[in-house]
Design a protein around this motif. Sequence first.
Motif, PDB file in Angstrom:
ATOM      1  N   SER A 254       0.863  -1.185   0.000  1.00  0.00           N
ATOM      2  CA  SER A 254       0.000   0.000   0.000  1.00  0.00           C
ATOM      3  C   SER A 254       0.896   1.231   0.000  1.00  0.00           C
ATOM      4  O   SER A 254       1.520   1.565   1.014  1.00  0.00           O
ATOM      5  CB  SER A 254      -0.910  -0.002   1.233  1.00  0.00           C
ATOM      6  OG  SER A 254      -1.665   1.197   1.286  1.00  0.00           O
ATOM      7  N   SER A 255       0.964   1.935  -1.145  1.00  0.00           N
ATOM      8  CA  SER A 255       1.901   3.031  -1.285  1.00  0.00           C
ATOM      9  C   SER A 255       1.513   4.233  -0.441  1.00  0.00           C
ATOM     10  O   SER A 255       2.357   4.849   0.219  1.00  0.00           O
ATOM     11  CB  SER A 255       2.010   3.447  -2.753  1.00  0.00           C
ATOM     12  OG  SER A 255       2.977   4.447  -2.940  1.00  0.00           O
ATOM     13  N   SER A 256       0.233   4.600  -0.435  1.00  0.00           N
ATOM     14  CA  SER A 256      -0.178   5.803   0.301  1.00  0.00           C
ATOM     15  C   SER A 256      -0.110   5.602   1.807  1.00  0.00           C
ATOM     16  O   SER A 256       0.136   6.544   2.567  1.00  0.00           O
ATOM     17  CB  SER A 256      -1.593   6.217  -0.119  1.00  0.00           C
ATOM     18  OG  SER A 256      -2.506   5.167   0.138  1.00  0.00           O
ATOM     19  N   ASP A 257      -0.325   4.366   2.291  1.00  0.00           N
ATOM     20  CA  ASP A 257      -0.269   4.086   3.724  1.00  0.00           C
ATOM     21  C   ASP A 257       1.113   3.634   4.184  1.00  0.00           C
ATOM     22  O   ASP A 257       1.354   3.512   5.389  1.00  0.00           O
ATOM     23  CB  ASP A 257      -1.277   3.001   4.093  1.00  0.00           C
ATOM     24  CG  ASP A 257      -2.682   3.566   4.262  1.00  0.00           C
ATOM     25  OD1 ASP A 257      -2.829   4.794   4.135  1.00  0.00           O
ATOM     26  OD2 ASP A 257      -3.609   2.775   4.500  1.00  0.00           O
ATOM     27  N   SER A 258       2.028   3.340   3.243  1.00  0.00           N
ATOM     28  CA  SER A 258       3.364   2.832   3.571  1.00  0.00           C
ATOM     29  C   SER A 258       3.277   1.573   4.421  1.00  0.00           C
ATOM     30  O   SER A 258       3.870   1.475   5.510  1.00  0.00           O
ATOM     31  CB  SER A 258       4.202   3.904   4.275  1.00  0.00           C
ATOM     32  OG  SER A 258       4.367   5.024   3.425  1.00  0.00           O
ATOM     33  N   LEU A 259       2.521   0.612   3.922  1.00  0.00           N
ATOM     34  CA  LEU A 259       2.319  -0.655   4.615  1.00  0.00           C
ATOM     35  C   LEU A 259       2.436  -1.816   3.626  1.00  0.00           C
ATOM     36  O   LEU A 259       2.221  -1.653   2.412  1.00  0.00           O
ATOM     37  CB  LEU A 259       0.930  -0.706   5.274  1.00  0.00           C
ATOM     38  CG  LEU A 259       0.607   0.331   6.352  1.00  0.00           C
ATOM     39  CD1 LEU A 259      -0.874   0.235   6.726  1.00  0.00           C
ATOM     40  CD2 LEU A 259       1.485   0.107   7.579  1.00  0.00           C
ATOM     41  N   VAL A 260       2.760  -2.986   4.167  1.00  0.00           N
ATOM     42  CA  VAL A 260       2.683  -4.237   3.415  1.00  0.00           C
ATOM     43  C   VAL A 260       1.776  -5.172   4.194  1.00  0.00           C
ATOM     44  O   VAL A 260       1.891  -5.304   5.413  1.00  0.00           O
ATOM     45  CB  VAL A 260       4.073  -4.874   3.194  1.00  0.00           C
ATOM     46  CG1 VAL A 260       4.827  -5.095   4.493  1.00  0.00           C
ATOM     47  CG2 VAL A 260       3.928  -6.195   2.438  1.00  0.00           C
ATOM     48  N   GLU A 261       0.845  -5.808   3.484  1.00  0.00           N
ATOM     49  CA  GLU A 261      -0.106  -6.707   4.128  1.00  0.00           C
ATOM     50  C   GLU A 261      -0.058  -8.071   3.451  1.00  0.00           C
ATOM     51  O   GLU A 261       0.027  -8.170   2.227  1.00  0.00           O
ATOM     52  CB  GLU A 261      -1.517  -6.141   4.061  1.00  0.00           C
ATOM     53  CG  GLU A 261      -2.524  -6.942   4.887  1.00  0.00           C
ATOM     54  CD  GLU A 261      -3.859  -6.228   5.046  1.00  0.00           C
ATOM     55  OE1 GLU A 261      -4.698  -6.681   5.837  1.00  0.00           O
ATOM     56  OE2 GLU A 261      -4.043  -5.192   4.370  1.00  0.00           O
ATOM     57  N   ARG A 262      -0.108  -9.103   4.276  1.00  0.00           N
ATOM     58  CA  ARG A 262      -0.056 -10.471   3.769  1.00  0.00           C
ATOM     59  C   ARG A 262      -1.457 -11.047   3.606  1.00  0.00           C
ATOM     60  O   ARG A 262      -2.329 -10.840   4.441  1.00  0.00           O
ATOM     61  CB  ARG A 262       0.740 -11.365   4.728  1.00  0.00           C
ATOM     62  CG  ARG A 262       0.840 -12.830   4.271  1.00  0.00           C
ATOM     63  CD  ARG A 262       1.573 -13.667   5.302  1.00  0.00           C
ATOM     64  NE  ARG A 262       0.809 -13.820   6.536  1.00  0.00           N
ATOM     65  CZ  ARG A 262      -0.083 -14.788   6.745  1.00  0.00           C
ATOM     66  NH1 ARG A 262      -0.380 -15.658   5.793  1.00  0.00           N
ATOM     67  NH2 ARG A 262      -0.715 -14.854   7.913  1.00  0.00           N
ATOM     68  N   TYR A 263      -1.632 -11.808   2.535  1.00  0.00           N
ATOM     69  CA  TYR A 263      -2.872 -12.538   2.285  1.00  0.00           C
ATOM     70  C   TYR A 263      -2.518 -13.987   1.954  1.00  0.00           C
ATOM     71  O   TYR A 263      -1.645 -14.237   1.121  1.00  0.00           O
ATOM     72  CB  TYR A 263      -3.663 -11.936   1.120  1.00  0.00           C
ATOM     73  CG  TYR A 263      -4.210 -10.560   1.408  1.00  0.00           C
ATOM     74  CD1 TYR A 263      -5.531 -10.383   1.820  1.00  0.00           C
ATOM     75  CD2 TYR A 263      -3.405  -9.436   1.288  1.00  0.00           C
ATOM     76  CE1 TYR A 263      -6.033  -9.114   2.102  1.00  0.00           C
ATOM     77  CE2 TYR A 263      -3.890  -8.170   1.564  1.00  0.00           C
ATOM     78  CZ  TYR A 263      -5.212  -8.014   1.978  1.00  0.00           C
ATOM     79  OH  TYR A 263      -5.692  -6.762   2.257  1.00  0.00           O
ATOM     80  N   SER A 264      -3.163 -14.918   2.637  1.00  0.00           N
ATOM     81  CA  SER A 264      -2.956 -16.321   2.293  1.00  0.00           C
ATOM     82  C   SER A 264      -3.747 -16.641   1.035  1.00  0.00           C
ATOM     83  O   SER A 264      -4.842 -16.105   0.816  1.00  0.00           O
ATOM     84  CB  SER A 264      -3.393 -17.235   3.450  1.00  0.00           C
ATOM     85  OG  SER A 264      -4.784 -17.062   3.728  1.00  0.00           O
ATOM     86  N   VAL A 265      -3.188 -17.495   0.201  1.00  0.00           N
ATOM     87  CA  VAL A 265      -3.805 -17.867  -1.073  1.00  0.00           C
ATOM     88  C   VAL A 265      -4.326 -19.292  -0.945  1.00  0.00           C
ATOM     89  O   VAL A 265      -3.544 -20.237  -0.744  1.00  0.00           O
ATOM     90  CB  VAL A 265      -2.802 -17.762  -2.232  1.00  0.00           C
ATOM     91  CG1 VAL A 265      -3.479 -18.092  -3.553  1.00  0.00           C
ATOM     92  CG2 VAL A 265      -2.178 -16.363  -2.279  1.00  0.00           C
ATOM     93  N   ALA A 266      -5.643 -19.463  -1.058  1.00  0.00           N
ATOM     94  CA  ALA A 266      -6.257 -20.782  -0.929  1.00  0.00           C
ATOM     95  C   ALA A 266      -6.191 -21.534  -2.258  1.00  0.00           C
ATOM     96  O   ALA A 266      -5.872 -20.975  -3.308  1.00  0.00           O
ATOM     97  CB  ALA A 266      -7.702 -20.646  -0.464  1.00  0.00           C
ATOM     98  N   ALA A 267      -6.535 -22.818  -2.211  1.00  0.00           N
ATOM     99  CA  ALA A 267      -6.486 -23.653  -3.408  1.00  0.00           C
ATOM    100  C   ALA A 267      -7.452 -23.176  -4.479  1.00  0.00           C
ATOM    101  O   ALA A 267      -7.215 -23.394  -5.671  1.00  0.00           O
ATOM    102  CB  ALA A 267      -6.788 -25.103  -3.034  1.00  0.00           C
ATOM    103  N   ASP A 268      -8.535 -22.496  -4.065  1.00  0.00           N
ATOM    104  CA  ASP A 268      -9.510 -22.000  -5.043  1.00  0.00           C
ATOM    105  C   ASP A 268      -9.200 -20.569  -5.484  1.00  0.00           C
ATOM    106  O   ASP A 268      -9.997 -19.939  -6.176  1.00  0.00           O
ATOM    107  CB  ASP A 268     -10.922 -22.076  -4.476  1.00  0.00           C
ATOM    108  CG  ASP A 268     -11.106 -21.228  -3.219  1.00  0.00           C
ATOM    109  OD1 ASP A 268     -10.109 -20.621  -2.753  1.00  0.00           O
ATOM    110  OD2 ASP A 268     -12.241 -21.179  -2.694  1.00  0.00           O
TER     111      ASP A 268
END
Length: 607
Positions: free
Chosen positions: A196-210
């Motif tokens: 997130s460029s404007s918030d200066s953050l990195v966020e993780r998302y798990s990727v499911a099989a679907d």
Amino acid sequence: MPHRTARPSRLVALISALAASAALISAAPAAASPAVAYVGAIHTCPGGGPPAPCPPAAAIDEYGLDDAAGLTPLSPAGVGTGAGVYAECAPPSGRVVYSVDQGARDVRAFAVGGDGQLTPIGTPQAAGQAPQACAVTPDGRYLIVADDNAPVGQMFVFQVGQDGTLTPAPSSPTAVGPDPLALAVSPDGTNLYVISSSDSLVERYSVAADGSLTPGDEGPVATGQTPTAAIASPDGTNVYISALDGSIDGYRIAGGGALSLTGFVSNLRTPRGLAMSGDGHYLYVAEDGDAGAFARDATNGGLTPLTPLPCGCGPQGFNLALSPSGRSVYMTTGSAVRQYAVGGDGVPSLLTPSSVATTGFATGILALPDGGPTAAFTVGAARAGVPTAFDGTPSSGAQPLSYAWGFGDGTANGGGAAPGHTYATAGTYTVALTVTDGNGCGATQTFTGTAALCGGSPTATTTRTVTVTDSPPDTGTVASGGGTSGSGGGGSPGPPVPPPVGRRPTTRPKLGKCTSARRLRLRIRHPRGARVAAIKVLVAGGRQSIQRGGNLTVAHIDLRRLRAGSYRVRVVATLVRNGHRSRVTLRRVYRTCARRRTPRPHGRGRR
């Protein structure tokens, strides 16, 4: 890298930054990919209007890629696409290229021809209000596109078909933080990192099989102010994020994919795009005026500068692409691409020419991944105790190829395109050949979260079963001759044709007329280019004679000391051809006639 304290969770900055290229991972094998690069170009018509002729609003410029010579425009040099291409992605197989078009608000698919030319396929897929980056799961099943749907962002997920065309996934889109400017996928494909460029953050998302995305429980992690690009190390242990505050932050990927800040480098000018070598030893950054390089410590993820701080006197770098071999790197600078050769120490130096013009304002750049080589080999006649010839030259891929052989008998593996291997005993063996091409690409995939250098083709390894026998190959014939002395009796009938390669001789002894000859000759016939190096004669199970020489032609059988009766005779001829030895065996039965005893003349009488 020194440690840094945590930053505030939100840092507001007004920026104008361009998205880095991402790479689509595909598990499907493909033929060797052409060595090409693609540059997204946004065109502006002169005078602010559309005079004729006016180029398409946006295009993908197409270039041939050579590590020594750099980029050369293909002919035709590009393909039109939408109104504002911002990023390009490609699967490791190198069969398809995807363009993220912010002007048309969609993502488009192009098939890659054998010469690197692009052809549109499928239907453009809507991707929100301002799509600006793309990434992919390493299994190649899903393409992920980041959309800046202010005031929030979205992730659009597309299922990838066998032909490379796209279909929206049922779970798409997923809401994320504002201004998702860049993406990176972990090499194991289980986690997506959204910047997130404007918030200066990195966020993780798990990727499911679907393909569905779920936010990590740990929540967002602070980055440098106004982050611009992200990349993952090929070993899956680190993520690096560049930011316009002059820093590159390093993060350790913990269990489950959570990120923890381990250190950073600072005092850079305006770092944007990132690229990493396939072995993970070097990190490259697009800087203000030049491309920078860092050595990476694989044990702790630390970075050590290899190049001095850019002077800021050259053009601003935006995005980077590394060639599949890692021996050249390319940086977009607005209306051109700056090109560098990479030395063995990882340091980039400008090529000649130092830059190549583009048809418009250059955005993303993509070097088509190496799809990997294809292994294939043939096997000659396999017999225990003599060399078996293997030939791996039918293999294909970026030259030069290197070969790794496993012969299946527990001996040391071999190398070379056409080795010979001697099996000690007869049996069935599984032989494996793994080929690595001239770019260092083989069976193992190399993926850095934003680019694939090597597709890791499963066709780089092939196996086949080889049956090794005790029988000789069919390389010559043995013809019987007549007796050299004695009366009446010709020798036995002529010999049969030798058996096929890999089978034991099945000649049944046949009885002919008896012979009163004292000696027999067998003439040895052999193929052109071969010579007879030795002849061994065995009579009644015992060795009678061995003849050796440069090129023998006749076998001699001595019957003088044999009584009348039937005798099994075996003649073994050793042939030499092109340094390889083989044997031809003849088995016969001869009958010797009873010899009449001539009375000894009486001597003079006794005195």
